[in-house]
Scaffold this active site. Structure first.
Site, PDB file in Angstrom:
ATOM      1  N   ASP A  56       0.845  -1.201   0.000  1.00 58.34           N
ATOM      2  CA  ASP A  56       0.000   0.000   0.000  1.00 58.34           C
ATOM      3  C   ASP A  56       0.879   1.249   0.000  1.00 58.34           C
ATOM      4  O   ASP A  56       1.547   1.541   0.993  1.00 58.34           O
ATOM      5  CB  ASP A  56      -0.912  -0.029   1.237  1.00 58.34           C
ATOM      6  CG  ASP A  56      -1.909   1.132   1.222  1.00 58.34           C
ATOM      7  OD1 ASP A  56      -1.832   1.977   0.305  1.00 58.34           O
ATOM      8  OD2 ASP A  56      -2.757   1.177   2.136  1.00 58.34           O
ATOM      9  N   GLY A  81     -11.991   3.461 -11.624  1.00 58.40           N
ATOM     10  CA  GLY A  81     -12.797   2.609 -12.486  1.00 58.40           C
ATOM     11  C   GLY A  81     -13.596   3.470 -13.427  1.00 58.40           C
ATOM     12  O   GLY A  81     -13.357   4.679 -13.522  1.00 58.40           O
ATOM     13  N   TYR A 151     -13.088  11.811  -7.830  1.00 58.52           N
ATOM     14  CA  TYR A 151     -11.949  11.339  -8.636  1.00 58.52           C
ATOM     15  C   TYR A 151     -11.223  12.482  -9.372  1.00 58.52           C
ATOM     16  O   TYR A 151      -9.991  12.574  -9.355  1.00 58.52           O
ATOM     17  CB  TYR A 151     -12.477  10.303  -9.629  1.00 58.52           C
ATOM     18  CG  TYR A 151     -11.444   9.685 -10.533  1.00 58.52           C
ATOM     19  CD1 TYR A 151     -10.529   8.752 -10.049  1.00 58.52           C
ATOM     20  CD2 TYR A 151     -11.400  10.018 -11.886  1.00 58.52           C
ATOM     21  CE1 TYR A 151      -9.600   8.180 -10.888  1.00 58.52           C
ATOM     22  CE2 TYR A 151     -10.470   9.436 -12.731  1.00 58.52           C
ATOM     23  CZ  TYR A 151      -9.570   8.518 -12.231  1.00 58.52           C
ATOM     24  OH  TYR A 151      -8.650   7.954 -13.067  1.00 58.52           O
ATOM     25  N   LYS A 155      -7.338  14.151  -8.973  1.00 56.31           N
ATOM     26  CA  LYS A 155      -6.370  14.243 -10.084  1.00 56.31           C
ATOM     27  C   LYS A 155      -5.862  15.677 -10.245  1.00 56.31           C
ATOM     28  O   LYS A 155      -4.656  15.902 -10.406  1.00 56.31           O
ATOM     29  CB  LYS A 155      -7.022  13.753 -11.386  1.00 56.31           C
ATOM     30  CG  LYS A 155      -7.290  12.250 -11.424  1.00 56.31           C
ATOM     31  CD  LYS A 155      -5.998  11.461 -11.383  1.00 56.31           C
ATOM     32  CE  LYS A 155      -6.198   9.973 -11.568  1.00 56.31           C
ATOM     33  NZ  LYS A 155      -4.970   9.205 -11.338  1.00 56.31           N
ATOM     34  N   ARG A 224     -17.418  10.372 -26.447  1.00 56.71           N
ATOM     35  CA  ARG A 224     -16.086  10.274 -25.826  1.00 56.71           C
ATOM     36  C   ARG A 224     -15.052  10.075 -26.937  1.00 56.71           C
ATOM     37  O   ARG A 224     -15.386   9.659 -28.049  1.00 56.71           O
ATOM     38  CB  ARG A 224     -15.984   9.037 -24.905  1.00 56.71           C
ATOM     39  CG  ARG A 224     -16.907   9.003 -23.694  1.00 56.71           C
ATOM     40  CD  ARG A 224     -16.485   9.986 -22.621  1.00 56.71           C
ATOM     41  NE  ARG A 224     -17.272   9.847 -21.414  1.00 56.71           N
ATOM     42  CZ  ARG A 224     -18.457  10.427 -21.205  1.00 56.71           C
ATOM     43  NH1 ARG A 224     -19.009  11.182 -22.149  1.00 56.71           N
ATOM     44  NH2 ARG A 224     -19.097  10.265 -20.072  1.00 56.71           N
TER      45      ARG A 224
HETATM   46  N1  GKE Z   1     -18.907   1.824 -17.620  1.00 59.84           N
HETATM   47  C1  GKE Z   1     -19.969   1.713 -18.422  1.00 59.84           C
HETATM   48  N2  GKE Z   1     -20.618   0.515 -18.537  1.00 59.84           N
HETATM   49  N3  GKE Z   1     -20.386   2.826 -19.099  1.00 59.84           N
HETATM   50  C2  GKE Z   1     -21.432   2.693 -19.920  1.00 59.84           C
HETATM   51  C3  GKE Z   1     -22.120   1.479 -20.112  1.00 59.84           C
HETATM   52  C4  GKE Z   1     -21.693   0.348 -19.373  1.00 59.84           C
HETATM   53  O1  GKE Z   1     -22.250  -0.756 -19.467  1.00 59.84           O
HETATM   54  N4  GKE Z   1     -23.123   1.689 -21.005  1.00 59.84           N
HETATM   55  C5  GKE Z   1     -23.051   2.970 -21.369  1.00 59.84           C
HETATM   56  N5  GKE Z   1     -22.045   3.594 -20.706  1.00 59.84           N
HETATM   57  C6  GKE Z   1     -21.714   5.045 -20.786  1.00 59.84           C
HETATM   58  C7  GKE Z   1     -21.587   5.733 -19.432  1.00 59.84           C
HETATM   59  O2  GKE Z   1     -22.867   6.021 -18.883  1.00 59.84           O
HETATM   60  C8  GKE Z   1     -20.835   6.990 -19.834  1.00 59.84           C
HETATM   61  O3  GKE Z   1     -21.722   7.985 -20.275  1.00 59.84           O
HETATM   62  C9  GKE Z   1     -19.964   6.510 -21.014  1.00 59.84           C
HETATM   63  O4  GKE Z   1     -20.473   5.222 -21.390  1.00 59.84           O
HETATM   64  C10 GKE Z   1     -18.503   6.351 -20.663  1.00 59.84           C
HETATM   65  O5  GKE Z   1     -18.429   5.672 -19.438  1.00 59.84           O
HETATM   66  P1  GKE Z   1     -17.033   5.172 -18.798  1.00 59.84           P
HETATM   67  O6  GKE Z   1     -16.185   4.580 -19.869  1.00 59.84           O
HETATM   68  O7  GKE Z   1     -17.392   4.307 -17.640  1.00 59.84           O
HETATM   69  O8  GKE Z   1     -16.357   6.469 -18.181  1.00 59.84           O
HETATM   70  P2  GKE Z   1     -16.199   8.020 -18.581  1.00 59.84           P
HETATM   71  O9  GKE Z   1     -15.614   8.177 -19.943  1.00 59.84           O
HETATM   72  O10 GKE Z   1     -17.471   8.751 -18.318  1.00 59.84           O
HETATM   73  O11 GKE Z   1     -15.189   8.476 -17.459  1.00 59.84           O
HETATM   74  C11 GKE Z   1     -13.922   7.870 -17.350  1.00 59.84           C
HETATM   75  O12 GKE Z   1     -13.029   8.765 -17.912  1.00 59.84           O
HETATM   76  C12 GKE Z   1     -11.692   8.367 -17.897  1.00 59.84           C
HETATM   77  C13 GKE Z   1     -10.897   9.501 -18.477  1.00 59.84           C
HETATM   78  O13 GKE Z   1     -11.374   9.854 -19.734  1.00 59.84           O
HETATM   79  C14 GKE Z   1     -13.638   7.703 -15.875  1.00 59.84           C
HETATM   80  O14 GKE Z   1     -14.522   6.733 -15.342  1.00 59.84           O
HETATM   81  C15 GKE Z   1     -12.226   7.333 -15.622  1.00 59.84           C
HETATM   82  O15 GKE Z   1     -12.102   5.923 -15.722  1.00 59.84           O
HETATM   83  C16 GKE Z   1     -11.191   7.899 -16.540  1.00 59.84           C
HETATM   84  O16 GKE Z   1     -10.503   8.917 -15.878  1.00 59.84           O
END
Ligand code: GKE
Length: 336
Positions: A56, A81, A151, A155, A224
């Site tokens: 840790d 996550g 989160y 950062k 995204r």
């Molecule tokens: N995780 C997940 N699982 N997201 C889903 C799903 C599913 O089954 N179905 C649709 N989505 C949608 C989420 O609601 C969100 O709008 C989009 O996909 C992206 O979700 P994500 O991949 O979990 O995370 P984000 O891009 O919103 O955010 C992540 O960004 C990264 C940096 O770009 C964060 O969780 C961090 O893991 C990371 O810093």
């Protein structure tokens, strides 16, 4: 190319950390690898590295122990996550500040030459991400500060901590803001998975079980940019070797909606179009987020190479083989 260095990689049992260990070993370095996870939960393990399981790094004693006689440090560790995790575990996410802080203090006390911090696109101001199709986020868009709660605040704060260790103590720091990195050896189930892996898993399972529907969080119109892990590692190492010490986006510029990504994965899997069950009450995060890559192109003369379809295909195939091997659970661990 980084060669013949003694490098500490913190978070080496995680997704990006594991890929970084492999690359830096292949390039001829001595790697000290640590992770809070017990051995059986490391995503990849390399026999050639000096591995410290269940360590840790929120404990400064551990940081001091492993930072001795190290040339370079990569901090790839945080409790993180996808949206399903970070929206519901803000206190857990914020405690990662201790890892970065204690590591920086330990580096300052020793002869560490250079320090890398893995930041995130979650550091960006939320109000600039409220529309589906947005201009890519530029590095300056992190301010005025209004990052993702929990989160993202951790950062952004840790980015600044790095900056002040450089200004006040002369420690060389490099900081990347990662934009949703995906690929093999990532989490694809259990609650921490991000959208690319989650949607691959759901489509693989629908195909396997002859189902004609999948559950999608939100309305699928969220956008995204996703970056394949090999490009992430290449960008990270180039940034590390550069003389640029401010935060830099490491991302792609292929902006897609979640619906578009599902279509790509359906194409890879060969299933007929599945019915989408949109779950509007699930964690959605920001409405639109994409990476502007002007700065990284300018300072590193580098851009990502692996297109989304190609990266998703590799990811889909890996998750598919993981799911088919369930029970043995061996393919997660590569020993070399
Ligand atoms: N995780 C997940 N699982 N997201 C889903 C799903 C599913 O089954 N179905 C649709 N989505 C949608 C989420 O609601 C969100 O709008 C989009 O996909 C992206 O979700 P994500 O991949 O979990 O995370 P984000 O891009 O919103 O955010 C992540 O960004 C990264 C940096 O770009 C964060 O969780 C961090 O893991 C990371 O810093």
């Amino acid at each position: 190319m980084i060669k013949n260095k003694k490098i500490l990689i913190v978070g080496a049992g995680g997704f990006i950390g594991g890929h970084l260990v492999k690359r830096l070993l292949d390039d001829g370095n001595y790697i000290v690898a640590t992770d809070i996870k017990p051995r059986e939960y490391w995503f990849q393990e390399f026999e050639k590295a000096e591995n410290h399981f269940s360590m840790d790094m929120k404990d400064i004693g551990n940081c001091r122990k492993v930072a001795k006689n190290i040339d370079y440090v990569f901090n790839m560790a945080c409790n993180m996550g996808g949206m399903g995790f970070i929206e519901n575990n803000k206190a857990e996410c914020m405690q990662s500040v201790l890892i970065n802080t204690n590591l920086l203090i330990s580096c300052k006390e020793t002869s560490v030459e250079r320090y890398f911090f893995s930041s995130s696109a979650c550091a960006y101001n939320k109000t600039k991400q409220q529309n589906v199709f947005i201009e890519g986020l530029r590095e300056t868009d992190a301010y005025p500060a209004d990052p993702e709660d929990g989160y993202g605040w951790e950062k952004l704060f840790s980015e600044r901590m790095c900056r002040h260790f450089m200004e006040d103590y002369g420690l060389q720091v490099r900081v990347a803001r990662y934009h949703n990195i995906y690929g093999p050896f990532g989490t694809y189930d259990g609650g921490r998975e991000k959208a690319p892996a989650a949607l691959c898993r759901k489509i693989i399972k629908a195909k396997k079980n002859n189902k004609n529907e999948i559950e999608v969080w939100g309305d699928g119109m969220q956008t995204r940019t996703f970056l394949y892990v090999d490009d992430c590692i290449e960008g990270t190492l180039r940034l590390f070797e550069s003389d640029y010490s401010e935060p830099v986006n490491i991302g792609s510029d292929e902006q897609v909606s979640i619906n578009q990504m599902i279509e790509i994965i359906e194409g890879i899997s060969g299933v007929k179009k599945l019915n989408r069950i949109y779950q509007l009450d699930k964690p959605k995060g920001v409405r639109g987020r994409s990476s502007n890559n002007d700065l990284v192109k300018k300072i590193l003369n580098w851009s990502y190479k692996i297109k989304l379809r190609e990266g998703l295909k590799k990811t889909y195939n890996w998750i598919s083989s993981e799911i088919n091997n369930q029970g043995s659970n061996l393919s997660r661990f590569t020993k070399s």
